[in-house]
Design a protein around this motif. Structure first.
Motif, mmCIF file in Angstrom:
data_model
loop_
_atom_site.group_PDB
_atom_site.id
_atom_site.type_symbol
_atom_site.label_atom_id
_atom_site.label_comp_id
_atom_site.label_asym_id
_atom_site.label_seq_id
_atom_site.Cartn_x
_atom_site.Cartn_y
_atom_site.Cartn_z
ATOM 1 N N THR A 67 0.743 -1.207 0.006
ATOM 2 C CA THR A 67 0.220 -0.068 0.011
ATOM 3 C C THR A 67 0.841 1.396 -0.016
ATOM 4 O O THR A 67 1.798 1.447 0.918
ATOM 5 N N PHE A 68 0.581 2.160 -0.917
ATOM 6 C CA PHE A 68 1.182 3.641 -0.851
ATOM 7 C C PHE A 68 0.254 4.500 -0.767
ATOM 8 O O PHE A 68 -0.745 4.591 -1.159
ATOM 9 N N ASP A 69 0.638 5.064 0.547
ATOM 10 C CA ASP A 69 -0.317 6.169 1.217
ATOM 11 C C ASP A 69 -0.269 7.326 0.592
ATOM 12 O O ASP A 69 0.733 8.017 0.863
ATOM 13 N N ASN A 70 -1.206 8.131 -0.035
ATOM 14 C CA ASN A 70 -1.362 9.374 -0.527
ATOM 15 C C ASN A 70 -2.239 10.263 0.307
ATOM 16 O O ASN A 70 -3.050 11.275 0.023
ATOM 17 N N SER A 71 -2.783 9.424 1.562
ATOM 18 C CA SER A 71 -3.814 10.283 2.220
ATOM 19 C C SER A 71 -3.370 11.714 2.884
ATOM 20 O O SER A 71 -2.240 11.955 3.012
ATOM 21 N N HIS A 108 -7.603 -4.475 3.606
ATOM 22 C CA HIS A 108 -6.393 -4.542 4.500
ATOM 23 C C HIS A 108 -5.586 -3.177 4.172
ATOM 24 O O HIS A 108 -5.219 -2.433 5.092
ATOM 25 N N GLY A 109 -5.626 -2.965 2.735
ATOM 26 C CA GLY A 109 -5.022 -1.685 2.369
ATOM 27 C C GLY A 109 -5.578 -0.238 2.666
ATOM 28 O O GLY A 109 -4.986 0.475 3.063
ATOM 29 N N VAL A 110 -6.947 -0.375 2.724
ATOM 30 C CA VAL A 110 -7.889 0.852 2.907
ATOM 31 C C VAL A 110 -7.752 1.064 4.519
ATOM 32 O O VAL A 110 -7.570 2.088 4.950
ATOM 33 N N LEU A 111 -7.688 0.013 5.515
ATOM 34 C CA LEU A 111 -7.137 -0.068 6.601
ATOM 35 C C LEU A 111 -5.898 0.577 7.225
ATOM 36 O O LEU A 111 -5.904 1.663 8.027
ATOM 37 N N HIS A 112 -5.024 0.198 6.310
ATOM 38 C CA HIS A 112 -3.354 1.018 6.461
ATOM 39 C C HIS A 112 -3.880 1.992 6.476
ATOM 40 O O HIS A 112 -3.327 3.494 6.969
ATOM 41 N N LEU A 113 -4.599 2.779 5.341
ATOM 42 C CA LEU A 113 -4.800 4.162 4.888
ATOM 43 C C LEU A 113 -5.734 4.836 6.043
ATOM 44 O O LEU A 113 -5.518 6.231 6.026
ATOM 45 N N CYS A 114 -6.343 4.267 6.537
ATOM 46 C CA CYS A 114 -7.272 4.793 7.794
ATOM 47 C C CYS A 114 -6.159 4.897 9.031
ATOM 48 O O CYS A 114 -6.664 5.470 10.064
ATOM 49 N N GLY A 115 -4.986 4.471 8.962
ATOM 50 C CA GLY A 115 -4.199 4.674 10.077
ATOM 51 C C GLY A 115 -3.883 3.429 10.865
ATOM 52 O O GLY A 115 -3.471 3.663 11.890
ATOM 53 N N ILE A 116 -4.460 2.305 10.431
ATOM 54 C CA ILE A 116 -4.166 1.145 11.542
ATOM 55 C C ILE A 116 -2.852 0.296 10.998
ATOM 56 O O ILE A 116 -2.757 -0.100 9.669
ATOM 57 N N ASN A 117 -2.068 0.063 11.840
ATOM 58 C CA ASN A 117 -0.885 -0.504 11.363
ATOM 59 C C ASN A 117 -0.968 -1.950 12.020
ATOM 60 O O ASN A 117 -1.738 -2.415 12.742
ATOM 61 N N ASP A 118 0.126 -2.717 11.332
ATOM 62 C CA ASP A 118 0.134 -4.225 11.850
ATOM 63 C C ASP A 118 1.495 -4.855 12.113
ATOM 64 O O ASP A 118 1.731 -5.836 12.195
ATOM 65 N N LYS A 119 2.659 -3.869 12.307
ATOM 66 C CA LYS A 119 3.944 -4.279 12.616
ATOM 67 C C LYS A 119 4.427 -4.577 13.749
ATOM 68 O O LYS A 119 5.386 -4.968 14.226
ATOM 69 N N GLY A 120 3.843 -3.445 14.527
ATOM 70 C CA GLY A 120 4.382 -3.189 15.866
ATOM 71 C C GLY A 120 3.490 -4.264 17.049
ATOM 72 O O GLY A 120 2.744 -4.948 16.350
ATOM 73 N N PRO A 121 4.032 -4.213 18.258
ATOM 74 C CA PRO A 121 3.529 -4.967 19.360
ATOM 75 C C PRO A 121 2.045 -4.662 19.588
ATOM 76 O O PRO A 121 1.703 -3.714 19.755
ATOM 77 N N GLY A 122 1.088 -5.767 19.495
ATOM 78 C CA GLY A 122 -0.256 -5.706 19.433
ATOM 79 C C GLY A 122 -1.021 -5.159 18.456
ATOM 80 O O GLY A 122 -2.140 -5.066 18.299
#
Length: 146
Positions: A67-71, A108-122
């Protein structure tokens, strides 16, 4: 300007009811207090996503989505590359339908664009909870269409 662009490179474009999918994506974004800007989806194969991963992220591995974020502010906008090969192998590995896994990756890509990440703890658990909520919305939309 179009809000959604659906293209493919080296694979056939998935057979989806794109207007229904677009409405769902808009509903999911709204549920996160976001509005839609332009979203471009590029469906591709593993070799193409590996090329994109190496070129832009310096990662040397296959993935289901990049996902490339242009938000800007509340407006979500971006370009998303989805490997249909990896979506298929992930679905098989998880024992789920290909169509369900494809919808999970699309949102999943849209959720990333909404600011939700999935790499850090929790964060992975937070992402999965949001994916599941979005998929529940999708199932309801699909049931309403029958």
């Amino acid at each position: 300007m179009e809000k959604f662009i659906w293209t493919s490179e080296q694979v056939a474009l998935p057979q989806l009811d794109y207007s229904l999918v677009e409405g769902w994506i808009s509903d999911v974004a709204a549920s996160h207090d976001r509005i839609l800007g332009p979203l471009a989806y590029v469906f591709c194969n593993d070799e193409r996503i590996l090329e994109v991963n190496r070129q832009f992220l310096q990662h040397d591995y296959y993935t289901d989505i990049i996902t490339f974020d242009n938000s800007r502010g509340r407006m979500v906008s971006g370009d998303m590359f989805i490997s249909l090969d990896t979506v298929r192998s992930n679905a098989e590995g998880l024992g789920v339908e290909y169509a369900q896994e494809l919808m999970r990756v699309i949102i999943h890509g849209v959720l990333h664009l909404c600011g939700i990440n999935d790499k850090g703890p929790g964060e992975r658990e937070v992402m999965e909870a949001n994916e599941n909520a979005a998929l529940d919305m999708w199932r309801k939309i699909k049931c309403d269409e029958i």
